[in-house]
Design a protein around this motif. Structure first.
Motif, PDB file in Angstrom:
ATOM      1  N   GLY A  96       0.867  -1.178   0.000  1.00  0.00           N
ATOM      2  CA  GLY A  96       0.000   0.000   0.000  1.00  0.00           C
ATOM      3  C   GLY A  96       0.903   1.227   0.000  1.00  0.00           C
ATOM      4  O   GLY A  96       2.072   1.133   0.415  1.00  0.00           O
ATOM      5  N   SER A  97       0.375   2.358  -0.485  1.00  0.00           N
ATOM      6  CA  SER A  97       1.214   3.568  -0.428  1.00  0.00           C
ATOM      7  C   SER A  97       1.399   3.976   1.028  1.00  0.00           C
ATOM      8  O   SER A  97       2.343   4.675   1.379  1.00  0.00           O
ATOM      9  N   ASN A  98       0.500   3.494   1.874  1.00  0.00           N
ATOM     10  CA  ASN A  98       0.617   3.740   3.320  1.00  0.00           C
ATOM     11  C   ASN A  98       2.001   3.336   3.856  1.00  0.00           C
ATOM     12  O   ASN A  98       2.622   4.051   4.632  1.00  0.00           O
ATOM     13  N   LEU A 101       4.534   5.958   3.056  1.00  0.00           N
ATOM     14  CA  LEU A 101       4.445   7.130   3.934  1.00  0.00           C
ATOM     15  C   LEU A 101       5.221   6.853   5.217  1.00  0.00           C
ATOM     16  O   LEU A 101       6.009   7.678   5.693  1.00  0.00           O
ATOM     17  N   PHE A 122      -5.119  13.362   5.137  1.00  0.00           N
ATOM     18  CA  PHE A 122      -5.132  11.931   5.453  1.00  0.00           C
ATOM     19  C   PHE A 122      -4.474  11.702   6.820  1.00  0.00           C
ATOM     20  O   PHE A 122      -3.347  12.137   7.066  1.00  0.00           O
ATOM     21  N   TYR A 125      -0.653  10.787   7.841  1.00  0.00           N
ATOM     22  CA  TYR A 125       0.504  11.704   7.923  1.00  0.00           C
ATOM     23  C   TYR A 125       0.795  11.999   9.399  1.00  0.00           C
ATOM     24  O   TYR A 125       1.948  12.004   9.831  1.00  0.00           O
ATOM     25  N   ASN A 169      -7.728  13.861   0.861  1.00  0.00           N
ATOM     26  CA  ASN A 169      -8.701  13.055   1.606  1.00  0.00           C
ATOM     27  C   ASN A 169      -8.746  13.668   3.005  1.00  0.00           C
ATOM     28  O   ASN A 169      -7.689  13.778   3.616  1.00  0.00           O
ATOM     29  N   ASP A 196       1.196  12.969  -2.269  1.00  0.00           N
ATOM     30  CA  ASP A 196       0.371  11.765  -2.156  1.00  0.00           C
ATOM     31  C   ASP A 196      -0.751  11.842  -3.187  1.00  0.00           C
ATOM     32  O   ASP A 196      -1.714  12.587  -3.013  1.00  0.00           O
ATOM     33  N   ALA A 198      -2.925   9.416  -4.255  1.00  0.00           N
ATOM     34  CA  ALA A 198      -3.701   8.171  -4.191  1.00  0.00           C
ATOM     35  C   ALA A 198      -4.918   8.217  -5.129  1.00  0.00           C
ATOM     36  O   ALA A 198      -5.368   7.184  -5.623  1.00  0.00           O
ATOM     37  N   TYR A 199      -5.440   9.428  -5.378  1.00  0.00           N
ATOM     38  CA  TYR A 199      -6.645   9.566  -6.218  1.00  0.00           C
ATOM     39  C   TYR A 199      -6.319  10.239  -7.549  1.00  0.00           C
ATOM     40  O   TYR A 199      -7.188  10.792  -8.208  1.00  0.00           O
ATOM     41  N   THR A 226      -1.258   4.568  -5.839  1.00  0.00           N
ATOM     42  CA  THR A 226      -1.712   3.307  -5.247  1.00  0.00           C
ATOM     43  C   THR A 226      -2.548   2.488  -6.230  1.00  0.00           C
ATOM     44  O   THR A 226      -3.153   3.042  -7.149  1.00  0.00           O
ATOM     45  N   SER A 228      -4.904   0.732  -4.832  1.00  0.00           N
ATOM     46  CA  SER A 228      -6.072   0.478  -3.978  1.00  0.00           C
ATOM     47  C   SER A 228      -7.334   1.155  -4.461  1.00  0.00           C
ATOM     48  O   SER A 228      -8.427   0.773  -4.075  1.00  0.00           O
ATOM     49  N   LYS A 229      -7.200   2.206  -5.260  1.00  0.00           N
ATOM     50  CA  LYS A 229      -8.374   3.035  -5.564  1.00  0.00           C
ATOM     51  C   LYS A 229      -8.891   2.696  -6.959  1.00  0.00           C
ATOM     52  O   LYS A 229      -9.680   1.788  -7.108  1.00  0.00           O
ATOM     53  N   ARG A 237      -3.008  -4.782  -1.008  1.00  0.00           N
ATOM     54  CA  ARG A 237      -2.029  -3.855  -0.452  1.00  0.00           C
ATOM     55  C   ARG A 237      -0.836  -3.667  -1.382  1.00  0.00           C
ATOM     56  O   ARG A 237       0.197  -4.312  -1.233  1.00  0.00           O
TER      57      ARG A 237
HETATM   58  C1  LIG Z   1      -4.837  10.244   0.588  1.00  0.00           C
HETATM   59  C2  LIG Z   1      -4.505   8.808   0.798  1.00  0.00           C
HETATM   60  N1  LIG Z   1      -3.227   8.427   0.759  1.00  0.00           N
HETATM   61  C3  LIG Z   1      -2.859   7.158   0.931  1.00  0.00           C
HETATM   62  C4  LIG Z   1      -3.801   6.181   1.178  1.00  0.00           C
HETATM   63  C5  LIG Z   1      -3.316   4.804   1.432  1.00  0.00           C
HETATM   64  O1  LIG Z   1      -3.712   3.931   0.461  1.00  0.00           O
HETATM   65  P1  LIG Z   1      -3.055   2.500   0.307  1.00  0.00           P
HETATM   66  O2  LIG Z   1      -2.169   2.249   1.483  1.00  0.00           O
HETATM   67  O3  LIG Z   1      -4.198   1.563   0.248  1.00  0.00           O
HETATM   68  O4  LIG Z   1      -2.263   2.572  -0.964  1.00  0.00           O
HETATM   69  C6  LIG Z   1      -5.155   6.515   1.249  1.00  0.00           C
HETATM   70  C7  LIG Z   1      -6.166   5.504   1.544  1.00  0.00           C
HETATM   71  O5  LIG Z   1      -7.302   5.740   1.762  1.00  0.00           O
HETATM   72  C8  LIG Z   1      -5.503   7.873   1.048  1.00  0.00           C
HETATM   73  O6  LIG Z   1      -6.782   8.257   1.126  1.00  0.00           O
END
Ligand SMILES: Cc1ncc(COP(=O)(O)O)c(C=O)c1O
Length: 368
Positions: A96-98, A101, A122, A125, A169, A196, A198-199, A226, A228-229, A237
């Motif tokens: 995941g990009s999480n 981070l 988000f 952070y 987000n 970031d 993600a979207y 990511t 994930s979206k 992940r």
């Molecule tokens: C702004 C933002 N960054 C990162 C993530 C992390 O996404 P993931 O770890 O699934 O790639 C999310 C997940 O909701 C997000 O909203």
């Protein structure tokens, strides 16, 4: 028998850390409330499901799960590198990009350092910074959007990291391309900007920045994306970062050797070339966002104009209690009180029937 309390044993920076609350599994909520066929519009996932090409790749990869994955993610990194016209040593994969981070926080922050980010961004952070003992410098949004001028002004000689979520987000807003590019140019060259995205794939063309240009020019920018979206692979992940090669090499030093699974790598490699799935997801999201926003406004609610796959809606009454009531109607959304929006809900865009269920439930709850 512990002679010290567990809290005293743990890093002091864990004190005050509130764990991320993902909500209960849908099956458990249904069982507890005696409801069926609830709709989950709480985590900004892809309502169409995973890419069919990714599912096929998963089936093909399954017989080999007794093997460790390719720790370097050779195929996926290579595919991403050619997709984005960068060299493979500018790409890092994450659980995941999480995870990326967190890795960045771990690699760059220590007590005495500062990290700058928006106050309503988000939540991860904040967690990433908290565990390192670095200082949090948070900047209020302006019109629900990152205030890049104020963020630039908050950068000091102690700043090591800046986080910018674009789209943000939980607001779903994006900054203008010009403002972002000017910001990236203006941040001191020894401060790492984590952009970031993600979207990213949901952005309309006029709001789509080309931050990779800054990365290719060697600026200290880590672009996070990511699967994930829009790609619909949240459960696997897998995310990635693109940055200058020396930055990626540094992050790789602290990365867990097998941080992304073989299944995730295989699925993501296939999803990346599934342009049709991406296009259908974008289309259903745009149409759903428009109709959901209009119908919420018709109910007298204010909706923050969004360019992501979710909308932030002010229901004019306590968000957490409203979300609980919606849950009884089988609609799962996310209250945003924890983000400083006590009367807002974040609603992910679903399929047309899911969005319809959400509006019907909102009508029922708000008319009480
Ligand atoms: C702004 C933002 N960054 C990162 C993530 C992390 O996404 P993931 O770890 O699934 O790639 C999310 C997940 O909701 C997000 O909203």
């Amino acid at each position: 028998m512990l002679t010290r309390s567990l809290d005293a044993l743990a890093s002091p920076y864990l004190r005050g850390l509130i764990p991320y609350s993902p909500g209960k599994p849908i099956e458990e909520v249904e069982r507890e409330l005696g409801i069926r066929e609830s709709v989950k519009l709480a985590s900004n996932e892809n309502p169409l499901g995973p890419s069919p090409l990714a599912l096929q790749a998963l089936r093909e990869a399954l017989p080999n799960v007794h093997r460790y994955p390719d720790g370097s993610g050779y195929r996926l990194s290579g595919a991403l590198a050619s997709h984005w016209d960068v060299s493979p040593d500018m790409v890092i994969l994450g659980n995941g990009s999480n995870e990326l981070l967190e890795l960045a926080g771990r690699c760059f922050l220590q007590p005495g350092d500062e990290a700058v980010y928006a106050r309503q961004a988000f939540v991860v952070y904040d967690m990433v910074v908290q565990v390192t003992g670095a200082s949090k410098v948070t900047v209020p949004l302006r019109d629900f959007t990152h205030d890049l001028d104020a963020m630039r002004a908050a950068v000091s000689s102690r700043t090591k990291l800046v986080f910018v979520g674009n789209p943000n987000n939980p607001t779903g807003t994006a900054v203008s391309v010009r403002a972002l590019e000017a910001f990236l140019e203006s941040v001191p060259s020894d401060v790492l900007v984590i952009l970031d995205e993600a979207y990213y794939e949901f952005l309309p063309p006029e709001l789509t920045p080309d931050a990779l240009r800054c990365v290719r020019a060697g600026r200290l920018v880590l672009v996070l994306r990511t699967f994930s979206k829009i790609y619909g692979l949240a459960g696997l992940r897998i995310g990635y970062g693109i940055g200058p090669a020396p930055l990626i090499a540094l992050l790789n030093r602290a990365r867990e050797p097998f941080n992304t699974s073989s299944l995730a790598q295989a699925a993501a490699t296939a999803a990346l070339r599934d342009e049709q799935h991406v296009a259908s997801t974008r289309a259903i999201t745009e149409a759903g966002r428009k109709s959901l926003s209009e119908q919420c406004r018709a109910l007298g609610l204010s909706v923050v104009p969004s360019v992501a796959n979710f909308v932030l809606v002010d229901v004019g009454r306590p968000g957490p209690a409203t979300a609980d009531e919606l849950l009884r109607h089988g609609v799962i959304v996310r209250p945003m009180a924890g983000y400083g929006f006590p009367t807002h809900l974040r609603i992910s865009i679903g399929t047309p029937p899911e969005n319809g269920r959400c509006i019907a439930a909102l009508k029922a709850v708000l008319s009480k």
